[in-house]
Write an enzyme that holds these catalytic residues in place. Structure first.
Site, PDB file in Angstrom:
ATOM      1  N   PRO A  53      36.585 -42.387  -3.937  1.00  0.00           N
ATOM      2  CA  PRO A  53      37.292 -41.530  -4.901  1.00  0.00           C
ATOM      3  C   PRO A  53      36.530 -40.235  -5.186  1.00  0.00           C
ATOM      4  CG  PRO A  53      37.087 -43.783  -5.739  1.00  0.00           C
ATOM      5  CD  PRO A  53      36.214 -43.682  -4.530  1.00  0.00           C
ATOM      6  N   GLU A  88      32.899 -51.197  -7.056  1.00  0.00           N
ATOM      7  CA  GLU A  88      32.612 -49.896  -7.672  1.00  0.00           C
ATOM      8  C   GLU A  88      32.129 -48.875  -6.647  1.00  0.00           C
ATOM      9  OE1 GLU A  88      33.290 -48.875 -10.954  1.00  0.00           O
ATOM     10  OE2 GLU A  88      34.450 -50.705 -10.634  1.00  0.00           O
ATOM     11  N   ARG A 133      47.806 -39.150  15.362  1.00  0.00           N
ATOM     12  CA  ARG A 133      48.969 -38.367  15.816  1.00  0.00           C
ATOM     13  C   ARG A 133      48.573 -37.136  16.597  1.00  0.00           C
ATOM     14  NH1 ARG A 133      51.570 -35.756  12.465  1.00  0.00           N
ATOM     15  NH2 ARG A 133      53.612 -35.777  13.459  1.00  0.00           N
ATOM     16  N   ASP A 144      55.988 -30.445  12.826  1.00  0.00           N
ATOM     17  CA  ASP A 144      55.962 -31.212  11.602  1.00  0.00           C
ATOM     18  C   ASP A 144      55.784 -30.362  10.344  1.00  0.00           C
ATOM     19  OD1 ASP A 144      54.244 -33.012   9.582  1.00  0.00           O
ATOM     20  OD2 ASP A 144      55.670 -34.166  10.774  1.00  0.00           O
TER      21      ASP A 144
HETATM   22  C1  9D3 Z   1      37.764 -48.899 -11.881  1.00  0.00           C
HETATM   23  C2  9D3 Z   1      36.811 -48.352 -10.895  1.00  0.00           C
HETATM   24  N1  9D3 Z   1      36.487 -46.947 -11.169  1.00  0.00           N
HETATM   25  C3  9D3 Z   1      35.500 -46.909 -12.247  1.00  0.00           C
HETATM   26  C4  9D3 Z   1      35.222 -45.575 -12.762  1.00  0.00           C
HETATM   27  C5  9D3 Z   1      35.937 -46.290  -9.982  1.00  0.00           C
HETATM   28  C6  9D3 Z   1      36.559 -46.675  -8.692  1.00  0.00           C
HETATM   29  C7  9D3 Z   1      35.830 -47.325  -7.729  1.00  0.00           C
HETATM   30  C8  9D3 Z   1      36.413 -47.698  -6.537  1.00  0.00           C
HETATM   31  C9  9D3 Z   1      37.894 -46.412  -8.443  1.00  0.00           C
HETATM   32  C10 9D3 Z   1      38.495 -46.791  -7.245  1.00  0.00           C
HETATM   33  C11 9D3 Z   1      37.747 -47.442  -6.305  1.00  0.00           C
HETATM   34  C12 9D3 Z   1      38.381 -47.859  -5.022  1.00  0.00           C
HETATM   35  N2  9D3 Z   1      38.964 -46.717  -4.315  1.00  0.00           N
HETATM   36  C13 9D3 Z   1      38.504 -46.299  -3.141  1.00  0.00           C
HETATM   37  O1  9D3 Z   1      37.602 -46.880  -2.600  1.00  0.00           O
HETATM   38  C14 9D3 Z   1      39.089 -45.106  -2.555  1.00  0.00           C
HETATM   39  C15 9D3 Z   1      40.129 -44.226  -3.015  1.00  0.00           C
HETATM   40  C16 9D3 Z   1      40.953 -44.224  -4.178  1.00  0.00           C
HETATM   41  O2  9D3 Z   1      40.885 -45.078  -5.080  1.00  0.00           O
HETATM   42  N3  9D3 Z   1      41.860 -43.212  -4.325  1.00  0.00           N
HETATM   43  C17 9D3 Z   1      42.017 -42.236  -3.387  1.00  0.00           C
HETATM   44  N4  9D3 Z   1      41.274 -42.190  -2.300  1.00  0.00           N
HETATM   45  C18 9D3 Z   1      40.340 -43.183  -2.126  1.00  0.00           C
HETATM   46  S1  9D3 Z   1      39.310 -43.284  -0.819  1.00  0.00           S
HETATM   47  C19 9D3 Z   1      38.591 -44.669  -1.351  1.00  0.00           C
END
Ligand code: 9D3
Length: 256
Positions: free
Chosen positions: A89, A116, A153, A168
């Site tokens: 994230p 996490e 793709r 596209d």
């Molecule tokens: C509740 C967890 N959060 C605490 C602040 C942090 C968090 C950790 C791990 C939120 C999501 C995740 C899992 N997500 C991914 O590993 C992830 C992701 C996403 O959640 N949204 C958009 N792209 C991606 S790429 C990897």
């Protein structure tokens, strides 16, 4: 193109990739994909991949050593990967331009986050970090699939119709025009249960190809103007499209 995906849920990656265009590309060998189960790179009897965070707090963190061992195994198998992508994230936003760039690489490794996230020391071996958008998922497997699908793709030979790739939406910078197929008329029950006839726009059955092209351009532009005006800033429009857009903007002003 060679792709290695490291995950604690191999089935989440393997099952969807077995179907469709990507599945065929893997069968043909156009795409050389391996899915590695992170648990296979643990050394303890219980195959533990996560642990509590130092300093306390909620949730679990992916242990670093199985990930380093998985990367060592990939290097031994394929040569040291130049591109190791972590899905997270905190990553830069994955876009169509990123997909085109990654498709030009010989070998990529995708590390799927869980819990996490990763122990910070894993970033030692990571060359980029990608997020697919601002929403919270439960892990990096779906993002890894999204990245691979968009990248594949653009790998020559994966999609049969190269023209459809080039034309596209996000390559052209506009939304697509509406599409219809046979039959030319259908009788359906509308929202209020009343029977109505739905017809294909006459221009499409007219056989007038110049008119069809122009209609499609206008529809693509009006849809984009209506739904995604942000795309118009970056779109590269030809003379006719610029003119059509001015007309459409004029028409929308008169409506206001
Ligand atoms: C509740 C967890 N959060 C605490 C602040 C942090 C968090 C950790 C791990 C939120 C999501 C995740 C899992 N997500 C991914 O590993 C992830 C992701 C996403 O959640 N949204 C958009 N792209 C991606 S790429 C990897």
């Amino acid at each position: 193109m060679t792709v290695d995906i490291v995950t604690i849920f191999p089935a989440m990656i393997e099952q969807p990739l077995a179907a469709g265009i990507i599945g065929r590309a893997i069968e043909r060998g156009t795409l050389d994909l391996k899915v590695l189960d992170l648990r296979d790179f643990t050394t303890d009897r219980h195959r533990v991949v996560d642990d509590v965070p130092y300093g306390g707090g909620p949730g679990m963190v992916l242990k670093p050593d199985p990930i380093f061992r998985a990367l060592d195994a990939i290097a031994a198998d394929r040569g040291t990967p130049l591109t190791v992508i972590m899905t997270s994230p905190q990553g830069r936003r994955f876009t169509q331009a990123e997909a085109v760039r990654l498709a030009g690489l010989e070998h990529i490794v995708l590390l799927c986050g869980r819990y996490e996230g990763f122990d910070e020391r894993v970033r030692e071996r990571v060359t980029e970090e990608l997020s697919i958008g601002d929403y919270v998922l439960t892990g990096g497997e779906l993002p890894a699939l999204v990245v691979l699908d968009a990248v594949a793709r653009f790998v020559p030979g994966v999609v049969g119709d190269e023209q459809s790739v080039a034309q596209d939406t996000f390559s052209r910078g506009l939304l697509n025009h509406p599409q219809y197929t046979r039959p030319a008329e259908i009788e359906v029950r509308g929202a209020r249960g009343v029977l109505e006839v739905l017809r294909v726009p006459e221009v499409l059955t007219s056989g007038n190809h110049a008119e069809i092209r122009r209609w499609r351009k206008r529809e693509a532009l009006s849809r984009t103007l209506e739904r995604r005006p942000d795309l118009l800033d970056a779109a590269s429009l030809d003379e006719e499209e610029e003119q059509l857009l001015r007309e459409l903007k004029g028409a929308s002003h008169e409506r206001d």
